[in-house]
Design an enzyme around this catalytic site. Sequence first.
Site, PDB file in Angstrom:
ATOM      1  CG  ASP A 108      -1.753  -1.140   1.442  1.00  0.00           C
ATOM      2  OD1 ASP A 108      -1.692  -2.072   0.616  1.00  0.00           O
ATOM      3  OD2 ASP A 108      -2.500  -1.166   2.438  1.00  0.00           O
ATOM      4  CD  GLU A 163      -6.893  -4.564   4.011  1.00  0.00           C
ATOM      5  OE1 GLU A 163      -6.233  -5.124   4.900  1.00  0.00           O
ATOM      6  OE2 GLU A 163      -6.606  -4.628   2.797  1.00  0.00           O
TER       7      GLU A 163
END
Length: 501
Positions: A28, A202
């Site tokens: 990420d 998320e």
Amino acid sequence: MSPQATRRADRSFRPMIHFTPVTGFMNDPNGLVFDGTRYHLYYQYNPFAPYAGHVHWGHATSPDLLHWTDQPMALDETEAGEAYTGCAVMDFHNTTGLFGTGQGGMVALYTRAGPHAQAQYLATSADNGQTFREYARNPVLDIGSNSFRDPQVCFHGPSGRWIMVVAKSRLHQIAFHASIDLVHWVHLSDFGPSGLFGVDYECPNLIEMPVAGGGTRWVLFVSVNPGGPSGGSITQYFVGQFDGTRFIPDDTVIGLTDFAKDAYALQVYSNMPGAEAVSIAWLGNWQYAQELPTQSWRGVMTLPRAMVLKRDFAGRLRLAQTPRGLDSLRDVAISFPAGRLAAGAQRKVALPPGQAVDLCMSVTVDERPHGLPPGDGGHTGRFIITFGNEGDERLTIGFDAFSGQFWLDRSGLAGFAQPFFTGQFSTVLDPDDRHCEIRIVLDACTLEIFANDGLTVGTALIFPASALEFLRLEASGAGAMIGSLTLHTLRRTMPRDTMAP
């Protein structure tokens, strides 16, 4: 694949213009922020091996979101846990009181994740994000959960407060909290469950985004893993209003940021000049991210993308994404004439070895003839773009004008096989429009497609066994007019050696 072949793949698969780690595993993007001079890209990073784990914050900086310079790691794994996804904001005038008198700086908010707990932590930087000091009274937000993560913070002008969106992952909810100092947080509301549930929510992001033609709407991005329609991880979004307390979607329609499979954990930049909406996503999918055929590194970021909301053919507001600033990297123009292609005809050009390429074109497929006989003759009007090599590997992107559908097919490449590495993806364009605008950026192991004025985006990892050597255009079932076509190589953007011979 032999060790020698793996080492060759490591070199040939490393992109020239997309950010990748030197070694280790990257996922990420984190802390995307403009400090007034430089753009920062922090990212989830395991410096010890090309697998997920021991998560730190890696760091790179750029003057333009394209040319990146590696920086020392910003946040380490500690006894309290790994440094999971989060954000960074600028506090130039010390409105939070976290800096000394007359000083200001950068504030990072992120998740510390241990085996049994996830909580939100704060760290400050007085040197423009080069080094961080953890807040002495961390955590700043803890609800006693082991699935509570990935804070993103923006300043909400009308209410004069910082707003945090953070995922209650297994509950499929996004929690909204408010603060005046980034330390003391008050719960405001929860959004969800809504949209795609999957297993975990998320990496939420909340941004007020311009609407083409005027006005703004709020967009809430929520990543889901696993549970994407094509399998694995995906980012969805909701369009609506935010009143300072709760997010209210305009309708029940959800959008996906990508019709393919490899754009996840989209994050938006904070402190952008003119409130420009810009994002970067991880170019990968958790179904196979730790098995990719590279040796010393795994993980790639998408190109930076400018975002705006536009009306589609049905009048709905949808996300439109286009590569930001990429024209500045164009180098050698490759001659490839536009013009008409008769049904069944094709046109081909060689690609320079070891170069990223940028293809922009517009195409209009002929009208469907009347009085067709039974069978498939003339019933399809397809325009096909093929990247291939003499080893008979093929990567195709195409437009079926008579059904209004667009596809990507990577199944003809032989460099990587894995059960979840699915090969074919498709989406719907305007079913009443035989015209299509297409931009394709091909860079070693990455493919990014932008069509339909940015409303259609496909992002995919590609692993040919040998380099793709040519580009071919073909009209099938009906003729096509190529109204414009440009094909350029792109200059390398990383100062380190990303494409060893």
